[in-house]
Scaffold this active site. Structure first.
Site, PDB file in Angstrom:
ATOM      1  NE  ARG A 235      52.008  48.040  30.477  1.00  0.00           N
ATOM      2  CZ  ARG A 235      52.853  47.885  29.287  1.00  0.00           C
ATOM      3  NH1 ARG A 235      53.384  49.182  28.786  1.00  0.00           N
ATOM      4  NH2 ARG A 235      53.234  46.845  29.005  1.00  0.00           N
ATOM      5  CD  GLU A 264      47.510  52.296  25.918  1.00  0.00           C
ATOM      6  OE1 GLU A 264      47.746  51.136  25.505  1.00  0.00           O
ATOM      7  OE2 GLU A 264      48.483  52.908  26.574  1.00  0.00           O
ATOM      8  CG  HIS A 283      51.178  51.690  24.288  1.00  0.00           C
ATOM      9  ND1 HIS A 283      50.507  50.813  25.386  1.00  0.00           N
ATOM     10  CD2 HIS A 283      52.395  50.916  24.516  1.00  0.00           C
ATOM     11  CE1 HIS A 283      51.359  50.196  26.149  1.00  0.00           C
ATOM     12  NE2 HIS A 283      52.442  50.401  25.673  1.00  0.00           N
TER      13      HIS A 283
HETATM   14  P1  NAD Z   1      62.480  47.096  34.658  1.00  0.00           P
HETATM   15  O1  NAD Z   1      61.530  45.929  35.099  1.00  0.00           O
HETATM   16  O2  NAD Z   1      63.545  46.890  33.962  1.00  0.00           O
HETATM   17  O3  NAD Z   1      62.431  48.280  35.479  1.00  0.00           O
HETATM   18  C1  NAD Z   1      61.280  48.590  35.980  1.00  0.00           C
HETATM   19  C2  NAD Z   1      61.870  49.531  37.286  1.00  0.00           C
HETATM   20  O4  NAD Z   1      60.846  49.796  38.234  1.00  0.00           O
HETATM   21  C3  NAD Z   1      62.786  48.396  38.204  1.00  0.00           C
HETATM   22  O5  NAD Z   1      64.219  48.656  38.595  1.00  0.00           O
HETATM   23  C4  NAD Z   1      62.026  48.116  39.552  1.00  0.00           C
HETATM   24  O6  NAD Z   1      62.844  47.898  40.810  1.00  0.00           O
HETATM   25  C5  NAD Z   1      61.300  49.593  39.673  1.00  0.00           C
HETATM   26  N1  NAD Z   1      60.115  49.667  40.523  1.00  0.00           N
HETATM   27  C6  NAD Z   1      59.279  48.747  40.921  1.00  0.00           C
HETATM   28  N2  NAD Z   1      58.068  49.101  41.687  1.00  0.00           N
HETATM   29  C7  NAD Z   1      58.552  50.365  41.916  1.00  0.00           C
HETATM   30  C8  NAD Z   1      58.053  51.521  42.659  1.00  0.00           C
HETATM   31  N3  NAD Z   1      57.052  51.185  43.602  1.00  0.00           N
HETATM   32  N4  NAD Z   1      58.482  52.731  42.830  1.00  0.00           N
HETATM   33  C9  NAD Z   1      59.972  52.846  42.113  1.00  0.00           C
HETATM   34  N5  NAD Z   1      60.387  51.823  41.333  1.00  0.00           N
HETATM   35  C10 NAD Z   1      59.748  50.738  41.076  1.00  0.00           C
HETATM   36  O7  NAD Z   1      61.392  47.556  33.412  1.00  0.00           O
HETATM   37  P2  NAD Z   1      61.652  48.274  32.072  1.00  0.00           P
HETATM   38  O8  NAD Z   1      61.984  47.470  30.909  1.00  0.00           O
HETATM   39  O9  NAD Z   1      62.699  49.498  32.249  1.00  0.00           O
HETATM   40  O10 NAD Z   1      60.119  48.870  31.808  1.00  0.00           O
HETATM   41  C11 NAD Z   1      59.443  50.136  32.477  1.00  0.00           C
HETATM   42  C12 NAD Z   1      58.276  50.372  31.981  1.00  0.00           C
HETATM   43  O11 NAD Z   1      58.091  50.548  30.506  1.00  0.00           O
HETATM   44  C13 NAD Z   1      57.212  49.085  32.286  1.00  0.00           C
HETATM   45  O12 NAD Z   1      55.908  49.704  32.920  1.00  0.00           O
HETATM   46  C14 NAD Z   1      56.887  48.600  30.932  1.00  0.00           C
HETATM   47  O13 NAD Z   1      55.679  48.080  30.899  1.00  0.00           O
HETATM   48  C15 NAD Z   1      56.850  49.898  30.000  1.00  0.00           C
HETATM   49  N6  NAD Z   1      57.239  49.365  28.736  1.00  0.00           N
HETATM   50  C16 NAD Z   1      56.349  50.595  27.894  1.00  0.00           C
HETATM   51  C17 NAD Z   1      56.699  50.377  26.304  1.00  0.00           C
HETATM   52  C18 NAD Z   1      55.837  51.120  25.201  1.00  0.00           C
HETATM   53  O14 NAD Z   1      55.758  50.930  24.155  1.00  0.00           O
HETATM   54  N7  NAD Z   1      55.537  52.580  25.803  1.00  0.00           N
HETATM   55  C19 NAD Z   1      57.434  49.300  25.724  1.00  0.00           C
HETATM   56  C20 NAD Z   1      57.922  48.514  26.820  1.00  0.00           C
HETATM   57  C21 NAD Z   1      57.742  48.548  28.284  1.00  0.00           C
END
Ligand code: NAD
Length: 331
Positions: A235, A264, A283
């Site tokens: 994000r 964005e 994105h």
């Molecule tokens: P997920 O929930 O499986 O994993 C996120 C991880 O972050 C979790 O393991 C959690 O424990 C950890 N976390 C939470 N707070 C934290 C902190 N303060 N410090 C360190 N770790 C922390 O999520 P995911 O499916 O792996 O997605 C990760 C990111 O990717 C999200 O921000 C999501 O919005 C983004 N995303 C982007 C796109 C894109 O098109 N670019 C698409 C899907 C998801």
């Protein structure tokens, strides 16, 4: 009477996946592009299940529903659904968390490798008539480098699996993940500071919230190696763009691959556009033709699960179970 499922707003080429699954439970699907709250109310009032994309699903809409059991969102974020109002009425809310896990991991790697091998930069130079593999802008060997993952959830774990052949040492910072899980995937769980200090490549895979806003800022950027590469596919708000701009311009870090932005789409005068040592995408991490199908399938499967007496794979409001037990549903 047939089960009625409605889709409140359009966004995909066709709805064959949804139609087939709904018909398999003797239901019928109605797809409309609602423009107002009133449109949603008249479409969904007598529906058993609803799928929404961007259309707001407010408390006012929810209040008018006569027999809805489930609302599924095409996507991850559910900020367009009033979760509290749905829960109060005993309506299950579901989303699709895993539709693009591989795609986002691959986008992060594509941006990383483009930065490491300076592909877009050299592409630009050749087009400008410059044929120069000089050492002014050095490229370093990949083998043996340290990859740092901040956040070690779904996407980061898949990414760690995909890079096995590169012989990286992988560090990860995630205070909510068990050490054993990381070790099983050959990843060393450690402190944020160590990830920042020791990694050659840092990739962000955590949610944006109050704690993580501008996690990458002047201080954390200055902690990184001057040869470090930062990748953000999570994000935009995780990174302080102004600080990143200075870090890239003044050489606190080497380069960055950025898929997500604080604004964005970014403005025409986006400061990162000025720099050669940043690779930017729009994105698009989530996107592939296959991931769209996963998304459509995931949303309708959530609806079908609830309408056939089960629970969705990704339940947004687990408190609804208690509400239903207490007779929260009036139908
Ligand atoms: P997920 O929930 O499986 O994993 C996120 C991880 O972050 C979790 O393991 C959690 O424990 C950890 N976390 C939470 N707070 C934290 C902190 N303060 N410090 C360190 N770790 C922390 O999520 P995911 O499916 O792996 O997605 C990760 C990111 O990717 C999200 O921000 C999501 O919005 C983004 N995303 C982007 C796109 C894109 O098109 N670019 C698409 C899907 C998801």
């Amino acid at each position: 009477m047939k089960i009625k499922v409605v889709i409140t707003d359009l966004g995909y080429k066709h709805y064959n996946i949804e139609r087939k699954l709904i018909e398999s439970i003797n239901g019928e699907l109605e797809v409309r592009h609602c423009l107002t709250e009133q449109d949603v109310i008249s479409l969904a009032r007598d529906a058993d299940g609803v799928i929404v994309r961007l259309q707001p699903f407010s408390a006012r809409v929810i209040e008018k529903l006569e027999k809805c059991l489930v609302v599924a969102r095409y996507g991850v974020g559910v900020d367009n659904i009033d979760i509290a109002a749905a829960t109060k009425k005993g309506i299950v809310v579901a989303n699709v968390l895993d539709y693009a896990t591989d795609e986002v991991a691959e986008q992060a790697l594509a941006l990383l490798f483009s930065c490491i091998r300076k592909i877009t930069n050299h592409d630009k130079k050749i087009r400008d008539g410059v044929w120069d593999i000089g050492q002014q802008d050095p490229i370093y060997r990949i083998q043996g480098k340290t990859l740092g993952l901040i956040g070690f959830g779904r996407i980061a774990q898949v990414l760690a699996g995909k890079v096995k052949g590169f012989e990286f040492h992988i560090l990860a910072y995630d205070p909510f993940v068990k050490k054993e899980l990381a070790e099983k995937t050959g990843v060393e769980l450690t402190t944020l500071n160590r990830v920042l200090e020791e990694s050659d490549y840092i990739s962000l895979h955590l949610p944006l919230n109050k704690e993580t806003f501008h996690l990458i800022n002047e201080k954390t950027l200055r902690t990184m190696k001057s040869t470090a590469i930062l990748v953000n596919t999570s994000r935009g708000g995780l990174v302080d763009t102004k600080a990143l701009y200075r870090a890239l311009k003044e050489g606190w870090i080497n380069s960055a691959g950025i898929d997500v932005h604080e604004e964005e789409p970014p403005p025409k005068d986006y400061c990162l556009f000025e720099l050669d040592n940043v690779v930017i995408s729009d994105h698009a991490g989530w996107y592939s033709e296959e991931s769209i199908q996963n998304l459509q399938r995931g949303a309708v499967e959530a609806v079908v699960a609830v309408l056939t007496g089960g629970w969705p794979k990704f339940l947004v409001n687990p408190e609804v179970k208690e509400m239903i037990k207490k007779g929260g549903r009036k139908w």
